[in-house]
Design a protein around this motif. Structure first.
Motif, PDB file in Angstrom:
ATOM      1  N   SER A  89      19.317   3.379   6.350  1.00 16.46           N
ATOM      2  CA  SER A  89      18.918   4.288   7.428  1.00 16.46           C
ATOM      3  C   SER A  89      17.402   4.383   7.476  1.00 16.46           C
ATOM      4  N   LEU A  90      16.890   4.782   8.648  1.00 16.36           N
ATOM      5  CA  LEU A  90      15.450   4.952   8.796  1.00 16.36           C
ATOM      6  C   LEU A  90      14.953   6.114   7.950  1.00 16.36           C
ATOM      7  N   GLU A  91      15.732   7.169   7.865  1.00 18.42           N
ATOM      8  CA  GLU A  91      15.340   8.331   7.059  1.00 18.42           C
ATOM      9  C   GLU A  91      15.161   7.947   5.599  1.00 18.42           C
ATOM     10  N   ALA A  92      16.072   7.134   5.085  1.00 19.25           N
ATOM     11  CA  ALA A  92      15.962   6.688   3.697  1.00 19.25           C
ATOM     12  C   ALA A  92      14.769   5.762   3.509  1.00 19.25           C
ATOM     13  N   ALA A  93      14.449   4.993   4.552  1.00 23.56           N
ATOM     14  CA  ALA A  93      13.346   4.039   4.452  1.00 23.56           C
ATOM     15  C   ALA A  93      11.995   4.722   4.352  1.00 23.56           C
ATOM     16  N   LEU A  94      11.899   5.934   4.887  1.00 23.27           N
ATOM     17  CA  LEU A  94      10.626   6.654   4.851  1.00 23.27           C
ATOM     18  C   LEU A  94      10.368   7.331   3.510  1.00 23.27           C
ATOM     19  N   SER A  95      11.301   7.206   2.604  1.00 27.55           N
ATOM     20  CA  SER A  95      11.109   7.746   1.260  1.00 27.55           C
ATOM     21  C   SER A  95      10.084   6.898   0.509  1.00 27.55           C
ATOM     22  N   PRO A  96       9.079   7.535  -0.109  1.00 28.38           N
ATOM     23  CA  PRO A  96       8.079   6.766  -0.872  1.00 28.38           C
ATOM     24  C   PRO A  96       8.706   5.895  -1.951  1.00 28.38           C
ATOM     25  N   ASP A  97       9.769   6.395  -2.572  1.00 30.31           N
ATOM     26  CA  ASP A  97      10.424   5.611  -3.625  1.00 30.31           C
ATOM     27  C   ASP A  97      11.044   4.343  -3.052  1.00 30.31           C
ATOM     28  N   ALA A  98      11.682   4.464  -1.893  1.00 23.38           N
ATOM     29  CA  ALA A  98      12.302   3.296  -1.269  1.00 23.38           C
ATOM     30  C   ALA A  98      11.248   2.273  -0.856  1.00 23.38           C
ATOM     31  N   LEU A  99      10.144   2.747  -0.289  1.00 17.57           N
ATOM     32  CA  LEU A  99       9.078   1.836   0.121  1.00 17.57           C
ATOM     33  C   LEU A  99       8.461   1.133  -1.086  1.00 17.57           C
ATOM     34  N   ARG A 100       8.238   1.889  -2.164  1.00 14.50           N
ATOM     35  CA  ARG A 100       7.675   1.286  -3.373  1.00 14.50           C
ATOM     36  C   ARG A 100       8.627   0.240  -3.948  1.00 14.50           C
ATOM     37  N   ALA A 101       9.925   0.512  -3.867  1.00  9.76           N
ATOM     38  CA  ALA A 101      10.908  -0.439  -4.393  1.00  9.76           C
ATOM     39  C   ALA A 101      10.874  -1.741  -3.616  1.00  9.76           C
ATOM     40  N   VAL A 102      10.743  -1.666  -2.288  1.00  9.61           N
ATOM     41  CA  VAL A 102      10.708  -2.880  -1.469  1.00  9.61           C
ATOM     42  C   VAL A 102       9.385  -3.617  -1.670  1.00  9.61           C
ATOM     43  N   ILE A 103       8.288  -2.877  -1.786  1.00 10.67           N
ATOM     44  CA  ILE A 103       6.984  -3.508  -1.999  1.00 10.67           C
ATOM     45  C   ILE A 103       6.945  -4.251  -3.336  1.00 10.67           C
ATOM     46  N   SER A 104       7.716  -3.783  -4.300  1.00 13.56           N
ATOM     47  CA  SER A 104       7.751  -4.455  -5.608  1.00 13.56           C
ATOM     48  C   SER A 104       8.477  -5.794  -5.543  1.00 13.56           C
ATOM     49  N   LEU A 105       9.242  -6.025  -4.469  1.00 15.80           N
ATOM     50  CA  LEU A 105       9.946  -7.295  -4.299  1.00 15.80           C
ATOM     51  C   LEU A 105       9.023  -8.332  -3.662  1.00 15.80           C
ATOM     52  N   PRO A 106       9.290  -9.634  -3.847  1.00 13.80           N
ATOM     53  CA  PRO A 106       8.471 -10.674  -3.185  1.00 13.80           C
ATOM     54  C   PRO A 106       8.405 -10.477  -1.673  1.00 13.80           C
ATOM     55  N   LEU A 107       9.522 -10.064  -1.062  1.00 15.40           N
ATOM     56  CA  LEU A 107       9.550  -9.835   0.383  1.00 15.40           C
ATOM     57  C   LEU A 107       8.560  -8.746   0.781  1.00 15.40           C
ATOM     58  N   GLY A 108       8.600  -7.612   0.106  1.00 17.45           N
ATOM     59  CA  GLY A 108       7.698  -6.521   0.417  1.00 17.45           C
ATOM     60  C   GLY A 108       6.246  -6.857   0.122  1.00 17.45           C
ATOM     61  N   MET A 109       6.015  -7.559  -0.982  1.00 17.79           N
ATOM     62  CA  MET A 109       4.656  -7.961  -1.321  1.00 17.79           C
ATOM     63  C   MET A 109       4.085  -8.906  -0.270  1.00 17.79           C
ATOM     64  N   ALA A 110       4.928  -9.805   0.255  1.00 18.57           N
ATOM     65  CA  ALA A 110       4.482 -10.738   1.291  1.00 18.57           C
ATOM     66  C   ALA A 110       4.054  -9.986   2.547  1.00 18.57           C
ATOM     67  N   ILE A 111       4.824  -8.971   2.933  1.00 20.84           N
ATOM     68  CA  ILE A 111       4.464  -8.183   4.116  1.00 20.84           C
ATOM     69  C   ILE A 111       3.167  -7.420   3.877  1.00 20.84           C
ATOM     70  N   LEU A 112       2.988  -6.902   2.662  1.00 17.31           N
ATOM     71  CA  LEU A 112       1.756  -6.179   2.335  1.00 17.31           C
ATOM     72  C   LEU A 112       0.553  -7.117   2.388  1.00 17.31           C
TER      73      LEU A 112
END
Length: 298
Positions: free
Chosen positions: A70-93
């Motif tokens: 859900s979008l609400e869950a995605a706006l959680s700092p913990d969820a965003l940090r978890a995705v950024i820690s993945l290669p996919l999230g790091m690539a977007i960053l």
């Protein structure tokens, strides 16, 4: 709904990187076009960089929402940090940081060779980040990753050049020869660059297809959503090849033959052909965005 946002943001970014990379590369290997001192190429690259800068964080949120449910869950700092820690999230960053750097470079440098070289290098690095948000990135298989990097690079060079040609042909100075001769020269130069890009696209496309689909699944492509989308993409690619062949072997020589005495007829025909080729290329990128959300057969 979230998946539609992911697809839309992917498509927008694919078009933006094609312009941000292909247009500076076009300006690099076309000194006659650089000598025209055009204003719009710099503005177009800046606009593409700004689109990437805005779309990358939005894509991170959308991708997080897709994974979190859900979008609400995605706006959680913990969820965003978890995705950024993945290669996919790091690539977007990294993509967002690269887009910010590209905006600064394009805004700060004068539109000369150094600008186009710096912009092309930065955009090539941004281009590579898309591989880590694709099926190739999910496999982590280095040969497939490298093949996909080259595939996206060649596609951006081709489609970005088409955008450049469209800009040149719709730019109308009082002296028509000031427009025609750089265009004729650019067409001749792109004939070689475009041929190399097509060969790279075909070669890397075959490699990607074998690795992601597998020989045993080739005959069953039409039975899966991924396969049907891929077939549509290949049909558009064939259309672009046909139009590119007509441009190179028929329309461009016809325009060069009349030169300064050219009427609007050969230019109008070339404009129509390149416009259709560019439209097909943008549609193809949209299908690539859809493919990224569909599971391949293998």
């Amino acid at each position: 709904m979230i998946e539609l946002w992911v697809i839309a943001l992917r498509g927008v970014q694919y078009v933006a990187i094609a312009i941000a990379l292909g247009l500076p590369a076009f300006m690099l290997y076309n000194p006659a076009v650089r000598a025209m001192a055009l204003v719009w190429p710099r503005r177009m690259v800046l606009a593409a960089a700004l689109v990437l800068l805005a779309a990358a964080p939005a894509a991170l949120v959308a991708q997080t929402a897709m994974m979190a449910g859900s979008l609400e869950a995605a706006l959680s700092p913990d969820a965003l940090r978890a995705v950024i820690s993945l290669p996919l999230g790091m690539a977007i960053l990294v993509r967002a940081v690269g887009a910010a750097l590209l905006v600064i470079v394009v805004a700060a440098f004068s539109p000369e060779r150094v600008l186009w070289l710096a912009a092309a290098v930065i955009a090539a690095l941004i281009n590579a980040t898309f591989v880590w948000t694709s099926h190739a990135g999910a496999t982590g298989f280095l040969p497939l990753l490298l093949s996909d990097v080259v595939h996206l690079l060649a596609a951006s060079i081709w489609i970005g050049a088409l955008a450049a040609f469209a800009g040149i042909m719709f730019w109308r100075p009082a002296d028509s020869s000031a427009r025609l001769w750089p265009l004729i020269t650019a067409l001749a130069r792109f004939a070689r660059v475009g041929t190399f890009a097509v060969l790279l696209l075909i070669g890397t496309g075959l490699i990607n297809g074998v690795m992601l689909i597998g020989f045993e699944n080739m005959l069953m492509l039409a039975e899966t959503p991924y396969g049907r989308t891929l077939i549509a993409k290949l049909a558009l690619f064939a259309m672009m090849l046909a139009l590119a062949g007509a441009n190179r072997f028929r329309l461009a020589p016809a325009l060069a033959a009349v030169g300064k005495d050219a009427t609007d007829t050969p230019l109008r025909m070339l404009r129509l052909s390149i416009g259709l080729e560019l439209a097909a290329g943008v549609t193809l990128l949209a299908l690539v965005a859809v493919l990224g959300t569909l599971p391949p057969p293998s």
